[in-house]
Design a protein around this motif. Sequence first.
Motif, PDB file in Angstrom:
ATOM      1  N   ARG A  50       0.835  -1.211   0.000  1.00  0.00           N
ATOM      2  CA  ARG A  50       0.000   0.000   0.000  1.00  0.00           C
ATOM      3  C   ARG A  50       0.865   1.254   0.000  1.00  0.00           C
ATOM      4  O   ARG A  50       0.498   2.278  -0.574  1.00  0.00           O
ATOM      5  CB  ARG A  50      -0.927   0.010   1.212  1.00  0.00           C
ATOM      6  N   ASP A  51       2.022   1.176   0.662  1.00  0.00           N
ATOM      7  CA  ASP A  51       2.920   2.332   0.732  1.00  0.00           C
ATOM      8  C   ASP A  51       3.432   2.738  -0.652  1.00  0.00           C
ATOM      9  O   ASP A  51       3.914   3.858  -0.831  1.00  0.00           O
ATOM     10  CB  ASP A  51       4.111   2.030   1.649  1.00  0.00           C
ATOM     11  N   LYS A  53       1.546   3.077  -3.184  1.00  0.00           N
ATOM     12  CA  LYS A  53       0.468   3.866  -3.826  1.00  0.00           C
ATOM     13  C   LYS A  53       0.109   3.310  -5.210  1.00  0.00           C
ATOM     14  O   LYS A  53      -0.082   4.065  -6.166  1.00  0.00           O
ATOM     15  CB  LYS A  53       0.879   5.342  -3.961  1.00  0.00           C
ATOM     16  N   GLU A  55      -2.592   0.987  -7.391  1.00  0.00           N
ATOM     17  CA  GLU A  55      -3.917   0.378  -7.400  1.00  0.00           C
ATOM     18  C   GLU A  55      -3.942  -0.688  -8.500  1.00  0.00           C
ATOM     19  O   GLU A  55      -3.920  -0.368  -9.693  1.00  0.00           O
ATOM     20  CB  GLU A  55      -4.994   1.434  -7.661  1.00  0.00           C
TER      21      GLU A  55
END
Length: 254
Positions: A50-51, A53, A55
Amino acid sequence: MPQKIKTILVSQPKPTNTKSPYFQLMEETGVEIDFKPLFSITPVSAREFRDQKIEILEHTGVVLNSKTVADHFFKLVKELRIELPEDYKYFCNSEFVATYLQKHITVRKRKVFFPEKNGNVGDLLSLLLKYDKEHFFVPGIDGVKERYSEELAANNIVHTLGVVSKLEYTPVTKEEIEGYDMLIFFSPNGVQSLFHSIPEYEQGDQLIGCLGEGTLKSLKEAKLRVDMPVPNKDFTSINAALDHLVKSTKKKHA
């Protein structure tokens, strides 16, 4: 070259199959073979991903270069509670990896692609260029550069590089490595691990064998002599090449 090949380091896990050609070679010749992976590849956590960024669902396809990266990609998808749409595309570097995807998805219901020549970077790139309207997610290993990312950028192919795996070197000592008559590598990462532990490593009379073009290239870039590159004009497997080399060397010095 050593008088005889008595000790060999195979930089892979010890085979679980008791009928492995390695064990047969040890029994027939008395050579001692130690099995020790020089690196390990572990998945990043969902939080670490998630770090970055990134998707995943903003992409229309994923490029998978190995079983390990595939495993770590689908592990992340599960941890992130992502449901990949049925029209999501899977581009693999070989039929072997493409077939392996059935562990994670129902292949017959998905769009899976791979080049005719397994593992050929140029053919994989050509395949990706045919789908130049796609937005590719290219998962990889931290610190390991994807060989075709520059070509994708040069051809204006929309893609995102992301880390799904971490590379960890296995420490070895100079004394440990010097105790072997021969080292066998199966990946450029193994070569990098050797110099990570022993920056001043010098080959001398020690023999080196390797599997694959990428590994051979890495060894040559390190200015090392490769005595048993596989595949070659005589052998396509490490086991067959090693069997011949050990037995012929033993016969020569009998």
